[in-house]
Write a protein that holds these residues in place. Structure first.
Motif, PDB file in Angstrom:
ATOM      1  N   THR A  67       0.847  -1.187   0.000  1.00  0.00           N
ATOM      2  CA  THR A  67       0.000   0.000   0.000  1.00  0.00           C
ATOM      3  C   THR A  67       0.888   1.245   0.000  1.00  0.00           C
ATOM      4  O   THR A  67       1.799   1.356   0.822  1.00  0.00           O
ATOM      5  N   CYS A  68       0.608   2.156  -0.922  1.00  0.00           N
ATOM      6  CA  CYS A  68       1.356   3.414  -0.958  1.00  0.00           C
ATOM      7  C   CYS A  68       1.115   4.153   0.349  1.00  0.00           C
ATOM      8  O   CYS A  68      -0.026   4.372   0.744  1.00  0.00           O
ATOM      9  N   GLN A  69       2.182   4.527   1.020  1.00  0.00           N
ATOM     10  CA  GLN A  69       2.052   5.137   2.344  1.00  0.00           C
ATOM     11  C   GLN A  69       1.666   6.613   2.267  1.00  0.00           C
ATOM     12  O   GLN A  69       1.532   7.278   3.289  1.00  0.00           O
ATOM     13  N   TYR A  70       1.485   7.111   1.065  1.00  0.00           N
ATOM     14  CA  TYR A  70       1.024   8.494   0.913  1.00  0.00           C
ATOM     15  C   TYR A  70      -0.443   8.555   0.484  1.00  0.00           C
ATOM     16  O   TYR A  70      -1.246   9.218   1.110  1.00  0.00           O
ATOM     17  N   CYS A  71      -0.805   7.836  -0.581  1.00  0.00           N
ATOM     18  CA  CYS A  71      -2.191   7.942  -1.060  1.00  0.00           C
ATOM     19  C   CYS A  71      -3.069   6.812  -0.528  1.00  0.00           C
ATOM     20  O   CYS A  71      -4.286   6.861  -0.643  1.00  0.00           O
ATOM     21  N   GLY A  72      -2.453   5.781   0.066  1.00  0.00           N
ATOM     22  CA  GLY A  72      -3.237   4.721   0.688  1.00  0.00           C
ATOM     23  C   GLY A  72      -3.788   3.688  -0.278  1.00  0.00           C
ATOM     24  O   GLY A  72      -4.565   2.824   0.109  1.00  0.00           O
ATOM     25  N   HIS A  73      -3.397   3.774  -1.542  1.00  0.00           N
ATOM     26  CA  HIS A  73      -3.906   2.784  -2.495  1.00  0.00           C
ATOM     27  C   HIS A  73      -3.003   1.559  -2.553  1.00  0.00           C
ATOM     28  O   HIS A  73      -1.805   1.632  -2.309  1.00  0.00           O
ATOM     29  N   HIS A  74      -3.629   0.460  -2.915  1.00  0.00           N
ATOM     30  CA  HIS A  74      -2.965  -0.826  -2.991  1.00  0.00           C
ATOM     31  C   HIS A  74      -2.468  -1.031  -4.417  1.00  0.00           C
ATOM     32  O   HIS A  74      -3.185  -0.707  -5.361  1.00  0.00           O
ATOM     33  N   PHE A  75      -1.262  -1.528  -4.576  1.00  0.00           N
ATOM     34  CA  PHE A  75      -0.701  -1.689  -5.924  1.00  0.00           C
ATOM     35  C   PHE A  75      -0.010  -3.032  -6.084  1.00  0.00           C
ATOM     36  O   PHE A  75       0.371  -3.663  -5.101  1.00  0.00           O
ATOM     37  N   GLN A  76       0.146  -3.428  -7.340  1.00  0.00           N
ATOM     38  CA  GLN A  76       1.017  -4.552  -7.659  1.00  0.00           C
ATOM     39  C   GLN A  76       2.468  -4.105  -7.440  1.00  0.00           C
ATOM     40  O   GLN A  76       2.772  -2.921  -7.544  1.00  0.00           O
ATOM     41  N   GLU A  77       3.311  -5.087  -7.202  1.00  0.00           N
ATOM     42  CA  GLU A  77       4.695  -4.757  -6.888  1.00  0.00           C
ATOM     43  C   GLU A  77       5.371  -3.908  -7.970  1.00  0.00           C
ATOM     44  O   GLU A  77       6.134  -3.001  -7.670  1.00  0.00           O
ATOM     45  N   ARG A  78       5.069  -4.210  -9.225  1.00  0.00           N
ATOM     46  CA  ARG A  78       5.752  -3.489 -10.314  1.00  0.00           C
ATOM     47  C   ARG A  78       5.350  -2.022 -10.358  1.00  0.00           C
ATOM     48  O   ARG A  78       5.999  -1.220 -11.018  1.00  0.00           O
ATOM     49  N   GLU A  79       4.250  -1.667  -9.689  1.00  0.00           N
ATOM     50  CA  GLU A  79       3.787  -0.276  -9.697  1.00  0.00           C
ATOM     51  C   GLU A  79       4.255   0.489  -8.460  1.00  0.00           C
ATOM     52  O   GLU A  79       3.823   1.600  -8.222  1.00  0.00           O
ATOM     53  N   LEU A  80       5.105  -0.163  -7.673  1.00  0.00           N
ATOM     54  CA  LEU A  80       5.538   0.448  -6.416  1.00  0.00           C
ATOM     55  C   LEU A  80       7.006   0.824  -6.441  1.00  0.00           C
ATOM     56  O   LEU A  80       7.822   0.179  -7.095  1.00  0.00           O
ATOM     57  N   ASN A  81       7.314   1.869  -5.695  1.00  0.00           N
ATOM     58  CA  ASN A  81       8.683   2.316  -5.489  1.00  0.00           C
ATOM     59  C   ASN A  81       8.981   2.339  -4.010  1.00  0.00           C
ATOM     60  O   ASN A  81       8.077   2.293  -3.188  1.00  0.00           O
ATOM     61  N   LEU A  82      10.259   2.487  -3.711  1.00  0.00           N
ATOM     62  CA  LEU A  82      10.642   2.773  -2.334  1.00  0.00           C
ATOM     63  C   LEU A  82      10.935   4.260  -2.234  1.00  0.00           C
ATOM     64  O   LEU A  82      11.570   4.835  -3.105  1.00  0.00           O
ATOM     65  N   ASP A  83      10.473   4.859  -1.149  1.00  0.00           N
ATOM     66  CA  ASP A  83      10.680   6.297  -0.973  1.00  0.00           C
ATOM     67  C   ASP A  83      11.456   6.561   0.315  1.00  0.00           C
ATOM     68  O   ASP A  83      11.141   6.002   1.361  1.00  0.00           O
ATOM     69  N   ILE A 122      12.307   4.422   5.165  1.00  0.00           N
ATOM     70  CA  ILE A 122      11.934   3.971   3.826  1.00  0.00           C
ATOM     71  C   ILE A 122      10.473   3.497   3.865  1.00  0.00           C
ATOM     72  O   ILE A 122      10.098   2.733   4.752  1.00  0.00           O
ATOM     73  N   VAL A 123       9.696   3.977   2.918  1.00  0.00           N
ATOM     74  CA  VAL A 123       8.307   3.519   2.841  1.00  0.00           C
ATOM     75  C   VAL A 123       7.952   3.118   1.409  1.00  0.00           C
ATOM     76  O   VAL A 123       8.629   3.497   0.455  1.00  0.00           O
ATOM     77  N   THR A 124       6.886   2.367   1.319  1.00  0.00           N
ATOM     78  CA  THR A 124       6.328   1.985   0.030  1.00  0.00           C
ATOM     79  C   THR A 124       5.586   3.181  -0.551  1.00  0.00           C
ATOM     80  O   THR A 124       4.813   3.833   0.146  1.00  0.00           O
ATOM     81  N   SER A 125       5.830   3.444  -1.821  1.00  0.00           N
ATOM     82  CA  SER A 125       5.168   4.576  -2.467  1.00  0.00           C
ATOM     83  C   SER A 125       4.795   4.179  -3.891  1.00  0.00           C
ATOM     84  O   SER A 125       5.542   3.468  -4.551  1.00  0.00           O
ATOM     85  N   CYS A 126       3.650   4.647  -4.345  1.00  0.00           N
ATOM     86  CA  CYS A 126       3.321   4.413  -5.745  1.00  0.00           C
ATOM     87  C   CYS A 126       4.167   5.370  -6.589  1.00  0.00           C
ATOM     88  O   CYS A 126       4.729   6.340  -6.074  1.00  0.00           O
ATOM     89  N   ILE A 127       4.250   5.095  -7.860  1.00  0.00           N
ATOM     90  CA  ILE A 127       5.129   5.871  -8.721  1.00  0.00           C
ATOM     91  C   ILE A 127       4.653   7.322  -8.796  1.00  0.00           C
ATOM     92  O   ILE A 127       5.445   8.258  -8.745  1.00  0.00           O
ATOM     93  N   ARG A 128       3.339   7.497  -8.833  1.00  0.00           N
ATOM     94  CA  ARG A 128       2.779   8.848  -8.933  1.00  0.00           C
ATOM     95  C   ARG A 128       3.138   9.684  -7.698  1.00  0.00           C
ATOM     96  O   ARG A 128       3.620  10.810  -7.814  1.00  0.00           O
ATOM     97  N   CYS A 129       2.915   9.122  -6.513  1.00  0.00           N
ATOM     98  CA  CYS A 129       3.233   9.862  -5.282  1.00  0.00           C
ATOM     99  C   CYS A 129       4.735  10.104  -5.169  1.00  0.00           C
ATOM    100  O   CYS A 129       5.174  11.158  -4.719  1.00  0.00           O
ATOM    101  N   ASN A 130       5.508   9.104  -5.576  1.00  0.00           N
ATOM    102  CA  ASN A 130       6.960   9.225  -5.521  1.00  0.00           C
ATOM    103  C   ASN A 130       7.442  10.389  -6.393  1.00  0.00           C
ATOM    104  O   ASN A 130       8.291  11.175  -6.000  1.00  0.00           O
ATOM    105  N   THR A 131       6.833  10.498  -7.568  1.00  0.00           N
ATOM    106  CA  THR A 131       7.194  11.571  -8.488  1.00  0.00           C
ATOM    107  C   THR A 131       6.761  12.917  -7.932  1.00  0.00           C
ATOM    108  O   THR A 131       7.492  13.910  -7.994  1.00  0.00           O
TER     109      THR A 131
END
Ligand SMILES: [Zn+2]
Length: 197
Positions: free
Chosen positions: A111-127, A143-152
């Motif tokens: 789960t992206c720790q910023y937007c709270g959405h659940h993603f497949q691993e390939r759609e996730l980054n480390l922030d 270090i937290v899990t972040s989706c690519i959009r939030c990471n950007t």
């Protein structure tokens, strides 16, 4: 086994049927296929313990209903068990959790720790919460899990500088027997028999 595994988690019981860990799909299948654990079939209202070969048969007879419940092997779509039972008491996988990408995703439940959405691993980054160039370290606490959009969106800033907030404070996971299970937010239905409310 393909790289994009479902985010389903599997409860691991010791020989006394006590919950000792929650593992991801890859670890679960490695325990099952190496005969370190048996899978629990609760489909008939009882508890059937199935070894790897029996689990394959069971999967063929009862195909997984969704991709969340399935891994794809060369030959078949195999059902992912919800509960594993360790064969040997001393194989309790409760040692310190290794600090790596996969385990951070597991800690954060994919789960992206910023937007709270659940993603497949390939759609996730480390922030890095505190960016590296501002002294942020590469640790469980930063270090937290972040989706690519939030990471950007966050880019090279502190969360508050980017107008973002963390869902929760990141911490080193304590997957010790009986400890974290009480805090489980989203248990699989089959776990209810083993986890005290
Ligand atoms: Zn996000």
């Amino acid at each position: 086994m393909s790289e994009n595994l479902p985010s389903k988690r599997v409860l691991v019981l010791n020989r006394l049927w006590q919950p000792v860990n929650i593992v991801g799909v890859r670890r679960a299948f490695s325990l099952l296929m190496q005969e370190h654990a048996q899978a629990l079939d609760t489909s008939n209202g009882g508890f059937q313990m199935l070894d790897a070969a029996q689990w394959i048969e069971f999967s063929l007879a009862n195909p997984p209903e969704s991709d969340y419940d399935a891994i794809h092997t060369v030959k078949m779509r195999m059902r992912i068990p919800s509960v594993l039972l360790l064969r040997e008491y001393d194989r309790v996988p409760n040692k310190e959790v290794k600090f790596n990408r996969r385990n951070i995703f597991e800690r954060d439940d994919h789960t992206c720790q910023y937007c709270g959405h659940h993603f497949q691993e390939r759609e996730l980054n480390l922030d890095h919460v505190i960016p590296r160039d501002q002294g942020g370290r590469t640790t469980w606490e930063n270090i937290v899990t972040s989706c690519i959009r939030c990471n950007t969106q966050k880019a090279n800033r502190m969360p508050h500088q980017a107008g973002m907030r963390l869902l929760k404070k990141p911490a080193r996971p304590k997957w010790q027997p009986f400890v974290s299970l009480a805090e489980e937010q989203d248990p699989e239905p089959d776990w209810q028999h083993f986890i005290a409310k």
